[in-house]
Design a protein around this motif. Structure first.
Motif, PDB file in Angstrom:
ATOM      1  N   SER A  41       0.832  -1.202   0.000  1.00  0.00           N
ATOM      2  CA  SER A  41       0.000   0.000   0.000  1.00  0.00           C
ATOM      3  C   SER A  41       0.864   1.248   0.000  1.00  0.00           C
ATOM      4  O   SER A  41       1.852   1.336   0.746  1.00  0.00           O
ATOM      5  CB  SER A  41      -0.899  -0.007   1.240  1.00  0.00           C
ATOM      6  OG  SER A  41      -1.734   1.106   1.233  1.00  0.00           O
ATOM      7  N   ASN A  42       0.516   2.192  -0.860  1.00  0.00           N
ATOM      8  CA  ASN A  42       1.176   3.495  -0.912  1.00  0.00           C
ATOM      9  C   ASN A  42       2.670   3.386  -1.235  1.00  0.00           C
ATOM     10  O   ASN A  42       3.455   4.223  -0.823  1.00  0.00           O
ATOM     11  CB  ASN A  42       0.967   4.226   0.417  1.00  0.00           C
ATOM     12  CG  ASN A  42       1.107   5.722   0.262  1.00  0.00           C
ATOM     13  OD1 ASN A  42       0.882   6.263  -0.817  1.00  0.00           O
ATOM     14  ND2 ASN A  42       1.478   6.389   1.330  1.00  0.00           N
ATOM     15  N   THR A  67      -3.428   1.095  -9.098  1.00  0.00           N
ATOM     16  CA  THR A  67      -3.516   1.294  -7.651  1.00  0.00           C
ATOM     17  C   THR A  67      -4.887   0.813  -7.178  1.00  0.00           C
ATOM     18  O   THR A  67      -5.767   0.532  -7.994  1.00  0.00           O
ATOM     19  CB  THR A  67      -3.373   2.785  -7.278  1.00  0.00           C
ATOM     20  OG1 THR A  67      -4.489   3.501  -7.810  1.00  0.00           O
ATOM     21  CG2 THR A  67      -2.079   3.381  -7.784  1.00  0.00           C
ATOM     22  N   ASP A  68      -5.047   0.780  -5.857  1.00  0.00           N
ATOM     23  CA  ASP A  68      -6.399   0.605  -5.326  1.00  0.00           C
ATOM     24  C   ASP A  68      -7.076   1.980  -5.368  1.00  0.00           C
ATOM     25  O   ASP A  68      -6.509   2.934  -5.905  1.00  0.00           O
ATOM     26  CB  ASP A  68      -6.372  -0.004  -3.917  1.00  0.00           C
ATOM     27  CG  ASP A  68      -5.586   0.833  -2.912  1.00  0.00           C
ATOM     28  OD1 ASP A  68      -5.533   2.073  -3.047  1.00  0.00           O
ATOM     29  OD2 ASP A  68      -5.028   0.228  -1.969  1.00  0.00           O
ATOM     30  N   ARG A 101      -8.101  -4.779  -2.391  1.00  0.00           N
ATOM     31  CA  ARG A 101      -7.206  -3.632  -2.582  1.00  0.00           C
ATOM     32  C   ARG A 101      -5.784  -4.098  -2.868  1.00  0.00           C
ATOM     33  O   ARG A 101      -5.097  -3.555  -3.735  1.00  0.00           O
ATOM     34  CB  ARG A 101      -7.258  -2.703  -1.365  1.00  0.00           C
ATOM     35  CG  ARG A 101      -8.550  -1.907  -1.269  1.00  0.00           C
ATOM     36  CD  ARG A 101      -8.511  -0.848  -0.179  1.00  0.00           C
ATOM     37  NE  ARG A 101      -8.311  -1.393   1.148  1.00  0.00           N
ATOM     38  CZ  ARG A 101      -9.278  -1.861   1.938  1.00  0.00           C
ATOM     39  NH1 ARG A 101     -10.529  -1.861   1.515  1.00  0.00           N
ATOM     40  NH2 ARG A 101      -9.005  -2.322   3.140  1.00  0.00           N
ATOM     41  N   ARG A 137      -3.337  -3.333  -6.385  1.00  0.00           N
ATOM     42  CA  ARG A 137      -2.050  -2.624  -6.338  1.00  0.00           C
ATOM     43  C   ARG A 137      -1.037  -3.448  -7.114  1.00  0.00           C
ATOM     44  O   ARG A 137      -0.304  -4.256  -6.540  1.00  0.00           O
ATOM     45  CB  ARG A 137      -1.595  -2.426  -4.894  1.00  0.00           C
ATOM     46  CG  ARG A 137      -2.461  -1.490  -4.095  1.00  0.00           C
ATOM     47  CD  ARG A 137      -1.842  -1.154  -2.752  1.00  0.00           C
ATOM     48  NE  ARG A 137      -1.591  -2.318  -1.932  1.00  0.00           N
ATOM     49  CZ  ARG A 137      -2.417  -2.787  -0.998  1.00  0.00           C
ATOM     50  NH1 ARG A 137      -3.561  -2.197  -0.771  1.00  0.00           N
ATOM     51  NH2 ARG A 137      -2.083  -3.851  -0.290  1.00  0.00           N
TER      52      ARG A 137
END
Length: 128
Positions: free
Chosen positions: A18-19, A52-53, A107, A111
């Motif tokens: 994530s991120n 991405t999500d 999610r 990604r």
């Protein structure tokens, strides 16, 4: 001039935290496998699309997905000497979800960078 002769042959995904746009060890292993299949091969291109999500705003997600794609290209070029002219990239943000963004697992699946191997019928002599 023979761009229409390229057809998708195989696809692989590289997932990201994530991120983050940094390649994971699993991601590097997937890219190593792709590169091994291409050693000494001609008549191919790699279509590399980053995603991405749906967390975050659109412009941030577009930039993050582009950076993920660029890191895949950089790894393949630096570690495996795949020429840049054989790779086409685009970051598409959250445009093409493969699973619902309503769950943590969904999610995580979204990604990703999708790498599609495209081969030329002309180069392999199978064009009709």
């Amino acid at each position: 001039s023979n761009i229409d002769s390229y057809k998708p042959v195989e696809s692989s995904n590289v997932n990201f935290d994530s991120n983050a746009s940094k390649l994971t060890d699993d991601g590097k292993a997937t890219l190593d496998q792709i590169a091994a299949k291409l050693k000494g091969t001609k008549g191919y291109v790699l279509e590399i699309q980053g995603f991405t999500d749906d967390r975050g705003n659109k412009s941030y997600n577009l930039a993050l997905s582009q950076k993920r794609s660029e890191n895949v290209v950089r790894y393949l070029a630096e570690q495996h000497q795949i020429p840049l002219y054989r790779m086409f990239i685009l970051g598409l943000g959250d445009a093409k979800e493969v699973e619902s963004n309503k769950t943590k697992e969904g999610r995580a699946a979204n990604r990703r960078v999708e790498i599609t191997l495209m081969r030329s019928d002309v180069e392999s002599g199978t064009a009709k």
